[in-house]
Every structure is written in structure tokens, then in C-alpha cells.
Design a protein around this motif. Structure first.
Motif, PDB file in Angstrom:
ATOM      1  N   ALA A 130      30.528 -21.829   3.943  1.00 33.04           N
ATOM      2  CA  ALA A 130      29.924 -23.109   3.577  1.00 33.04           C
ATOM      3  C   ALA A 130      30.269 -24.187   4.601  1.00 33.04           C
ATOM      4  N   LEU A 131      29.470 -25.241   4.607  1.00 34.53           N
ATOM      5  CA  LEU A 131      29.723 -26.329   5.537  1.00 34.53           C
ATOM      6  C   LEU A 131      31.070 -26.977   5.224  1.00 34.53           C
ATOM      7  N   PRO A 132      31.821 -27.413   6.228  1.00 34.88           N
ATOM      8  CA  PRO A 132      33.115 -28.052   5.957  1.00 34.88           C
ATOM      9  C   PRO A 132      32.925 -29.336   5.160  1.00 34.88           C
ATOM     10  N   LEU A 133      33.758 -29.517   4.143  1.00 35.90           N
ATOM     11  CA  LEU A 133      33.680 -30.705   3.298  1.00 35.90           C
ATOM     12  C   LEU A 133      34.778 -31.679   3.665  1.00 35.90           C
ATOM     13  N   PRO A 134      34.560 -32.962   3.432  1.00 32.87           N
ATOM     14  CA  PRO A 134      35.606 -33.942   3.723  1.00 32.87           C
ATOM     15  C   PRO A 134      36.827 -33.697   2.842  1.00 32.87           C
ATOM     16  N   PRO A 135      38.024 -34.089   3.303  1.00 29.52           N
ATOM     17  CA  PRO A 135      39.227 -33.895   2.507  1.00 29.52           C
ATOM     18  C   PRO A 135      39.120 -34.605   1.161  1.00 29.52           C
ATOM     19  N   GLY A 136      39.748 -33.988   0.141  1.00 28.11           N
ATOM     20  CA  GLY A 136      39.813 -34.608  -1.172  1.00 28.11           C
ATOM     21  C   GLY A 136      38.534 -34.500  -1.967  1.00 28.11           C
ATOM     22  N   THR A 137      37.690 -33.475  -1.669  1.00 29.06           N
ATOM     23  CA  THR A 137      36.458 -33.309  -2.426  1.00 29.06           C
ATOM     24  C   THR A 137      36.378 -31.903  -3.022  1.00 29.06           C
ATOM     25  N   PRO A 138      37.360 -31.504  -3.811  1.00 28.48           N
ATOM     26  CA  PRO A 138      37.266 -30.198  -4.470  1.00 28.48           C
ATOM     27  C   PRO A 138      36.203 -30.232  -5.560  1.00 28.48           C
ATOM     28  N   GLY A 139      35.690 -29.059  -5.905  1.00 26.66           N
ATOM     29  CA  GLY A 139      34.736 -28.979  -7.003  1.00 26.66           C
ATOM     30  C   GLY A 139      33.412 -29.653  -6.732  1.00 26.66           C
ATOM     31  N   VAL A 140      32.942 -29.577  -5.502  1.00 24.64           N
ATOM     32  CA  VAL A 140      31.636 -30.145  -5.183  1.00 24.64           C
ATOM     33  C   VAL A 140      30.718 -29.055  -4.658  1.00 24.64           C
ATOM     34  N   MET A 141      29.412 -29.258  -4.827  1.00 20.75           N
ATOM     35  CA  MET A 141      28.417 -28.334  -4.308  1.00 20.75           C
ATOM     36  C   MET A 141      27.467 -29.102  -3.393  1.00 20.75           C
ATOM     37  N   PRO A 142      27.484 -28.823  -2.098  1.00 25.84           N
ATOM     38  CA  PRO A 142      26.529 -29.479  -1.194  1.00 25.84           C
ATOM     39  C   PRO A 142      25.092 -29.087  -1.532  1.00 25.84           C
ATOM     40  N   VAL A 143      24.212 -30.053  -1.462  1.00 27.82           N
ATOM     41  CA  VAL A 143      22.781 -29.815  -1.658  1.00 27.82           C
ATOM     42  C   VAL A 143      22.081 -30.150  -0.346  1.00 27.82           C
ATOM     43  N   MET A 144      21.302 -29.187   0.160  1.00 27.84           N
ATOM     44  CA  MET A 144      20.660 -29.338   1.457  1.00 27.84           C
ATOM     45  C   MET A 144      19.145 -29.237   1.320  1.00 27.84           C
ATOM     46  N   MET A 145      18.430 -30.064   2.077  1.00 29.31           N
ATOM     47  CA  MET A 145      16.998 -29.860   2.245  1.00 29.31           C
ATOM     48  C   MET A 145      16.794 -28.906   3.427  1.00 29.31           C
ATOM     49  N   VAL A 146      15.844 -28.010   3.293  1.00 30.66           N
ATOM     50  CA  VAL A 146      15.565 -27.047   4.358  1.00 30.66           C
ATOM     51  C   VAL A 146      14.367 -27.540   5.150  1.00 30.66           C
ATOM     52  N   MET A 147      14.561 -27.674   6.453  1.00 30.60           N
ATOM     53  CA  MET A 147      13.520 -28.188   7.327  1.00 30.60           C
ATOM     54  C   MET A 147      13.036 -27.067   8.248  1.00 30.60           C
ATOM     55  N   TYR A 148      11.732 -27.022   8.476  1.00 32.80           N
ATOM     56  CA  TYR A 148      11.134 -25.970   9.292  1.00 32.80           C
ATOM     57  C   TYR A 148      10.443 -26.568  10.516  1.00 32.80           C
ATOM     58  N   THR A 149      10.372 -25.760  11.555  1.00 31.38           N
ATOM     59  CA  THR A 149       9.667 -26.173  12.767  1.00 31.38           C
ATOM     60  C   THR A 149       8.311 -25.484  12.826  1.00 31.38           C
ATOM     61  N   ASP A 150       7.501 -25.865  13.786  1.00 36.50           N
ATOM     62  CA  ASP A 150       6.186 -25.256  13.969  1.00 36.50           C
ATOM     63  C   ASP A 150       6.231 -24.078  14.936  1.00 36.50           C
ATOM     64  N   HIS A 151       7.421 -23.650  15.320  1.00 37.69           N
ATOM     65  CA  HIS A 151       7.535 -22.542  16.259  1.00 37.69           C
ATOM     66  C   HIS A 151       6.918 -21.286  15.664  1.00 37.69           C
ATOM     67  N   PRO A 152       6.149 -20.519  16.446  1.00 41.80           N
ATOM     68  CA  PRO A 152       5.478 -19.327  15.914  1.00 41.80           C
ATOM     69  C   PRO A 152       6.433 -18.325  15.278  1.00 41.80           C
ATOM     70  N   ASN A 153       7.646 -18.197  15.812  1.00 40.13           N
ATOM     71  CA  ASN A 153       8.599 -17.241  15.253  1.00 40.13           C
ATOM     72  C   ASN A 153       9.347 -17.805  14.053  1.00 40.13           C
ATOM     73  N   GLY A 154       9.141 -19.072  13.761  1.00 41.75           N
ATOM     74  CA  GLY A 154       9.785 -19.688  12.609  1.00 41.75           C
ATOM     75  C   GLY A 154      11.243 -20.004  12.873  1.00 41.75           C
ATOM     76  N   SER A 155      11.674 -21.166  12.502  1.00 41.82           N
ATOM     77  CA  SER A 155      13.076 -21.538  12.574  1.00 41.82           C
ATOM     78  C   SER A 155      13.303 -22.634  11.544  1.00 41.82           C
TER      79      SER A 155
END
Length: 230
Positions: free
Chosen positions: A60-85
Motif C-alpha cells: 500500500a501507499l505509505p501513510l503519514p505518521p500517526g494515521t493507523p486504521g485508515v483506508m486510502p481511496v484512490m481515483m483511477v486515471m487512464y491515458t489514451d495510449h493504445p496499450n492502455g496505462s
């Protein structure tokens, strides 16, 4: 608009409350829960996921100190590259104990960002069909007509009402072409379209005259999902 969501982590017991709260949001579809990023890669590569919620996860992504018990929420962004990224854009941190109100606020913020602020959504399913390679030609497979996909010994059959299409494509590739909120793999050999379910019983589902066996766990999962809007 439906937001397709994945929960990533290796503690599925700890996600029951999160799944329950997500199911109460009508415009969110939980595509799946995966232990590793590699397990979720099929959906990410297919450019179908909008939201990633990270629980107990080794990488998981590193969290700032003193933040136990949290769940990061991420938006997924896509490019127009033919192979997808794709890339991840931090959206929020869900605090424990989680509440429905807190989750609603986070998901609403993501929805509004995608809908109103010019964030480019994947255009994977803007068409009404995908192109399937068969033995003699390429065929248009319209999502609304596809009843179910059946894996045979040496090929795969797509059932579209009175028509059947036979292909040598891999099942994973076919699944990656289907909108996640309208189709579901319910068996090692079957993927079904929600709109074509005619009956759901304790141990099977009917797609027209086709009877497909279900485990108890799969039956419960299907009952949770197939009433969602398409």
C-alpha cells in the motif's frame, strides 16, 4: 453514471462493513475484492475501474505518521495510449470506525469530480458492442443481446438469443471487453448478463432455458449484484 470500484487488501473479513456501505450507494458497483494488485490487474488494464479502496495490503501507499486504521481511496486515471496505462489520484482517507455518512461523502466527491470537473473517464464502453474474432470474420457483439458466455473443451461460445458465436479468444480477454456492472462470472465455465436472468434459485440461475449451477457463496454474491442499474 456508475462508478466501478475495487477493494484491494488481504483481510476480506475486515471489509464486510465497507462492502455493506458500498452496496447502499446506488451509483457504485463493487467489481471485486482482491488480495494483490496483480489479481486486480485484469480490470485495471481493461480500463473499467474508477475507484480503488486500499485496506490491509503489503504494498500500500505509505501513510503519514500517526494515521493507523485508515483506508486510502484512490481515483483511477487512464491515458489514451493504445496499450492502455493508468495512474492513481489520491481522493481521501477513510477513518476507522467507518460510517455510511463518511463513505457517502467520499464517493460523492469522487463522482462530482469525474462528472463535473473535467476528469477524463475511460471510454471503454461508450460503444454498444465489442468486436469478436471468430473463425471466419470479425463480429459485433452487442452488450444488450449477449445472454451468457460458455467455455467449452476447445473453444468459447457466446449465446445471443437465437445466435451463437464461436471463438478461440481467451475467457479473460472476453471478460475484459464486458461492462463490469452488467456481466458477472458465476462459474468456472460461465459468464452471464444480468439483464437476461429469468430466475434465481438457491443453487442455480436461469438464463432463458439455460440452467447454470451456483455455489451458495456465488448465489449470494449474484443476488447482491444483478439488480444494479445498467
Amino acid at each position: 453514471m456508475v462508478l466501478n470500484c475495487i477493494i484491494l487488501g488481504n483481510d476480506p473479513e475486515g471489509f464486510r462493513e465497507l462492502e455493506y456501505f458500498l452496496s447502499a450507494i446506488p451509483y457504485v458497483y463493487l467489481v471485486g475484492r482482491y488480495n494483490t494488485m496483480e489479481d486486480a490487474r485484469l480490470w485495471l488494464d481493461a480500463q473499467t475501474i474508477d475507484v480503488l479502496i486500499i485496506g490491509s495490503y503489503e504494498d500500500a501507499l505509505p501513510l503519514p505518521p500517526g494515521t493507523p486504521g485508515v483506508m486510502p481511496v484512490m481515483m483511477v486515471m487512464y491515458t489514451d495510449h493504445p496499450n492502455g496505462s493508468f495512474d492513481f489520484l489520491p481522493a481521501a482517507l477513510l477513518q476507522s470506525p467507518l460510517t455510511q455518512t463518511a463513505l457517502n461523502e467520499v464517493i460523492s466527491k469522487i463522482y462530482n469530480t469525474i462528472e463535473m470537473e473535467g476528469i477524463v473517464r475511460p471510454a471503454k464502453y461508450t460503444a454498444e458492442y465489442f468486436i469478436l474474432k471468430t473463425a471466419h470474420r470479425h463480429e459485433k457483439v452487442f452488450y444488450k443481446e449477449l445472454q451468457y458466455v460458455e467455455v467449452m473443451d476447445d473453444h468459447i461460445t457466446l449465446h445471443l438469443g437465437d445466435q451463437k458465436l464461436v471463438t478461440m479468444e481467451k475467457l479473460d480477454w472476453i471478460i475484459s471487453q464486458l461492462p463490469a456492472n452488467a456481466f458477472m462470472r458465476v462459474h468456472r465455465w460461465f459468464v452471464i448478463g444480468f439483464r437476461h436472468i429469468t430466475h434465481l434459485d438457491a443453487d442455480h440461475v436461469m438464463i432463458g432455458d439455460a440452467k447454470i449451477s451456483l455455489t451458495v457463496a456465488m448465489r449470494n454474491e449474484l443476488a447482491k449484484r444483478y439488480q444494479l442499474p445498467f
